[in-house]
Design a protein around this motif. Sequence first.
Motif, PDB file in Angstrom:
ATOM      1  N   ASP A  80       0.844  -1.189   0.000  1.00 10.41           N
ATOM      2  CA  ASP A  80       0.000   0.000   0.000  1.00 10.41           C
ATOM      3  C   ASP A  80       0.885   1.247   0.000  1.00 10.41           C
ATOM      4  O   ASP A  80       2.113   1.158  -0.101  1.00 10.41           O
ATOM      5  N   VAL A  81       0.281   2.418   0.143  1.00  7.52           N
ATOM      6  CA  VAL A  81       1.040   3.666   0.031  1.00  7.52           C
ATOM      7  C   VAL A  81       2.056   3.817   1.143  1.00  7.52           C
ATOM      8  O   VAL A  81       3.072   4.513   0.988  1.00  7.52           O
ATOM      9  N   THR A  82       1.818   3.184   2.308  1.00  5.54           N
ATOM     10  CA  THR A  82       2.772   3.274   3.413  1.00  5.54           C
ATOM     11  C   THR A  82       3.964   2.344   3.236  1.00  5.54           C
ATOM     12  O   THR A  82       4.972   2.481   3.930  1.00  5.54           O
ATOM     13  N   LYS A  83       3.849   1.395   2.335  1.00  2.00           N
ATOM     14  CA  LYS A  83       4.863   0.360   2.103  1.00  2.00           C
ATOM     15  C   LYS A  83       5.093  -0.513   3.338  1.00  2.00           C
ATOM     16  O   LYS A  83       6.111  -1.186   3.448  1.00  2.00           O
ATOM     17  N   GLN A  84       4.145  -0.501   4.267  1.00  2.00           N
ATOM     18  CA  GLN A  84       4.254  -1.301   5.475  1.00  2.00           C
ATOM     19  C   GLN A  84       3.225  -2.425   5.518  1.00  2.00           C
ATOM     20  O   GLN A  84       3.254  -3.267   6.406  1.00  2.00           O
ATOM     21  N   HIS A  85       2.301  -2.417   4.574  1.00  3.32           N
ATOM     22  CA  HIS A  85       1.276  -3.442   4.507  1.00  3.32           C
ATOM     23  C   HIS A  85       1.104  -3.868   3.051  1.00  3.32           C
ATOM     24  O   HIS A  85       1.242  -3.046   2.139  1.00  3.32           O
ATOM     25  N   GLY A  86       0.805  -5.142   2.853  1.00  2.51           N
ATOM     26  CA  GLY A  86       0.634  -5.607   1.486  1.00  2.51           C
ATOM     27  C   GLY A  86       0.355  -7.094   1.411  1.00  2.51           C
ATOM     28  O   GLY A  86      -0.193  -7.692   2.345  1.00  2.51           O
ATOM     29  N   LEU A  87       0.769  -7.681   0.303  1.00  2.00           N
ATOM     30  CA  LEU A  87       0.439  -9.078  -0.013  1.00  2.00           C
ATOM     31  C   LEU A  87       1.704  -9.829  -0.389  1.00  2.00           C
ATOM     32  O   LEU A  87       2.535  -9.325  -1.159  1.00  2.00           O
ATOM     33  N   VAL A  88       1.837 -11.028   0.161  1.00  2.00           N
ATOM     34  CA  VAL A  88       2.977 -11.903  -0.110  1.00  2.00           C
ATOM     35  C   VAL A  88       2.473 -13.191  -0.742  1.00  2.00           C
ATOM     36  O   VAL A  88       1.482 -13.767  -0.270  1.00  2.00           O
ATOM     37  N   ALA A  89       3.131 -13.646  -1.799  1.00  2.00           N
ATOM     38  CA  ALA A  89       2.793 -14.920  -2.436  1.00  2.00           C
ATOM     39  C   ALA A  89       3.776 -15.995  -1.998  1.00  2.00           C
ATOM     40  O   ALA A  89       4.984 -15.735  -1.875  1.00  2.00           O
ATOM     41  N   ALA A  90       3.266 -17.188  -1.752  1.00  2.00           N
ATOM     42  CA  ALA A  90       4.132 -18.317  -1.403  1.00  2.00           C
ATOM     43  C   ALA A  90       5.090 -18.609  -2.548  1.00  2.00           C
ATOM     44  O   ALA A  90       4.793 -18.337  -3.713  1.00  2.00           O
ATOM     45  N   PRO A  91       6.262 -19.170  -2.264  1.00  2.00           N
ATOM     46  CA  PRO A  91       7.258 -19.400  -3.316  1.00  2.00           C
ATOM     47  C   PRO A  91       6.908 -20.514  -4.292  1.00  2.00           C
ATOM     48  O   PRO A  91       7.506 -20.604  -5.361  1.00  2.00           O
ATOM     49  N   GLU A  92       5.942 -21.366  -3.956  1.00  2.00           N
ATOM     50  CA  GLU A  92       5.594 -22.493  -4.818  1.00  2.00           C
ATOM     51  C   GLU A  92       4.078 -22.673  -4.860  1.00  2.00           C
ATOM     52  O   GLU A  92       3.363 -22.293  -3.937  1.00  2.00           O
ATOM     53  N   ASP A  93       3.598 -23.290  -5.952  1.00  2.00           N
ATOM     54  CA  ASP A  93       2.227 -23.781  -5.965  1.00  2.00           C
ATOM     55  C   ASP A  93       2.115 -24.919  -4.959  1.00  2.00           C
ATOM     56  O   ASP A  93       3.103 -25.602  -4.652  1.00  2.00           O
ATOM     57  N   ILE A  94       0.913 -25.146  -4.460  1.00  2.00           N
ATOM     58  CA  ILE A  94       0.701 -26.306  -3.601  1.00  2.00           C
ATOM     59  C   ILE A  94      -0.296 -27.221  -4.278  1.00  2.00           C
ATOM     60  O   ILE A  94      -1.153 -26.788  -5.040  1.00  2.00           O
ATOM     61  N   SER A  95      -0.160 -28.513  -4.022  1.00  2.00           N
ATOM     62  CA  SER A  95      -1.026 -29.478  -4.679  1.00  2.00           C
ATOM     63  C   SER A  95      -1.005 -30.778  -3.924  1.00  2.00           C
ATOM     64  O   SER A  95      -0.417 -30.881  -2.851  1.00  2.00           O
ATOM     65  N   SER A  96      -1.631 -31.780  -4.511  1.00  2.00           N
ATOM     66  CA  SER A  96      -1.676 -33.093  -3.889  1.00  2.00           C
ATOM     67  C   SER A  96      -0.415 -33.892  -4.150  1.00  2.00           C
ATOM     68  O   SER A  96      -0.192 -34.916  -3.548  1.00  2.00           O
ATOM     69  N   ASN A  97       0.416 -33.462  -5.078  1.00  2.00           N
ATOM     70  CA  ASN A  97       1.724 -34.081  -5.275  1.00  2.00           C
ATOM     71  C   ASN A  97       2.679 -33.040  -5.850  1.00  2.00           C
ATOM     72  O   ASN A  97       2.308 -31.881  -6.023  1.00  2.00           O
ATOM     73  N   ASN A  98       3.908 -33.438  -6.123  1.00  2.00           N
ATOM     74  CA  ASN A  98       4.942 -32.478  -6.502  1.00  2.00           C
ATOM     75  C   ASN A  98       5.255 -32.455  -7.988  1.00  2.00           C
ATOM     76  O   ASN A  98       6.277 -31.904  -8.401  1.00  2.00           O
ATOM     77  N   ALA A  99       4.397 -33.061  -8.801  1.00  2.00           N
ATOM     78  CA  ALA A  99       4.680 -33.119 -10.236  1.00  2.00           C
ATOM     79  C   ALA A  99       4.270 -31.819 -10.910  1.00  2.00           C
ATOM     80  O   ALA A  99       3.335 -31.755 -11.686  1.00  2.00           O
ATOM     81  N   SER A 100       4.979 -30.747 -10.594  1.00  2.00           N
ATOM     82  CA  SER A 100       4.566 -29.424 -11.058  1.00  2.00           C
ATOM     83  C   SER A 100       5.086 -29.100 -12.450  1.00  2.00           C
ATOM     84  O   SER A 100       4.521 -28.260 -13.142  1.00  2.00           O
ATOM     85  N   GLY A 101       6.172 -29.734 -12.874  1.00  2.00           N
ATOM     86  CA  GLY A 101       6.756 -29.422 -14.174  1.00  2.00           C
ATOM     87  C   GLY A 101       7.665 -28.214 -14.168  1.00  2.00           C
ATOM     88  O   GLY A 101       8.144 -27.790 -15.211  1.00  2.00           O
ATOM     89  N   ARG A 102       7.956 -27.652 -13.012  1.00  2.00           N
ATOM     90  CA  ARG A 102       8.791 -26.466 -12.942  1.00  2.00           C
ATOM     91  C   ARG A 102      10.256 -26.823 -13.161  1.00  2.00           C
ATOM     92  O   ARG A 102      10.781 -27.768 -12.581  1.00  2.00           O
TER      93      ARG A 102
END
Length: 338
Positions: free
Chosen positions: A48-70
């Motif tokens: 936001d404008v204060t640069k003290q609040h916002g949104l963080v994304a997890a580093p990976e997708d989550i799923s039922s297994n690890n076959a992500s193709g990355r």
Amino acid sequence: MKKIIFLFLITLLTTTCKDKLIVPDVPPPPVERNVGDKVEGGTVVYVDVTKQHGLVAAPEDISSNNASGRITNGTPLTATVSQDYSGSAYLTSMNYLYLKITHPNVGDLSIYLVAPNGYSMALSKKNGGSGDNYDIAFSMYGSYPSPKSGVAPFSSGYFSPEEPFSKLNLTASSFSGVWALVIIDDVPGNDGTLVSWSASFTSSPTVTGGVSMSWDPDPGLIWSPSPANYFYFYRYSSTGPENTSSISNYYGNTVAYAASVCEQLVLNGYSDWYLPTVNDLYYLRQNKSALNIQPFEYWSSCDDSRFYAYSVDMSLSFDDWLAMNKSSKKKVRPVRKF
């Protein structure tokens, strides 16, 4: 004499006050965050404008297994397929291997095929220069150009693998089992995605319809299990934490679905992850390169009706949403607020 006593009392009072003087702790200055910072358990995608609040994304997708193709630097990707043909015919050879990879610099990649007997062959090693992507077929016995003589993008047609199929030392009985495609990226700076790979075989006698195998990345998670319920979580007025909690409370945690898996996630010391809203997903898409977001649809926590919820297609470059059946599987990327 009176003057001396007065001066003594002033000195005494001053010393006493100094001894009792309490200096309050000064709080440290607020920490400012910027988009792209890797803090708070993931990567900042909005402030936001204060640069003290916002949104963080997890580093990976989550799923039922690890076959992500990355495909990432330093971590070989192994994508396996089980060839379990059990007919009376013998498999005698592999005809074609079809390969689709998105990567901005395919010259970083070495790609190998590993047979069930453990022998391997190189399909392509660091070919294509600084071009992007593979979307081709390798012919195991035809006479076609090698990737060594090509320049990416490898966008169509047939190629001969860099090493011969005979290097796998296969016998009729060793075609069945687990086949693996191994992709190594040993140059920092660019990541990619294995979108799909498949192969077809010849047999003796010929099997009607042929014999083949294919690998696809994990399709992700369903939005919710049955029975269907309409939560009225609108695209622009609902909030992700409340949506996620309500969905999880309604369905419980007996099966894996998008909201439940996000709510139960504990990652990098944080446990307040949630399923993003449509607006949250727009922020993720604006930063998809830094987040290694795949070019697929991702679930939001907003729903359209009893049977449909909203997803966002990350392959697009503009803000748009799709109303998809809640029982279908989509990618999931948790987020959290700070």
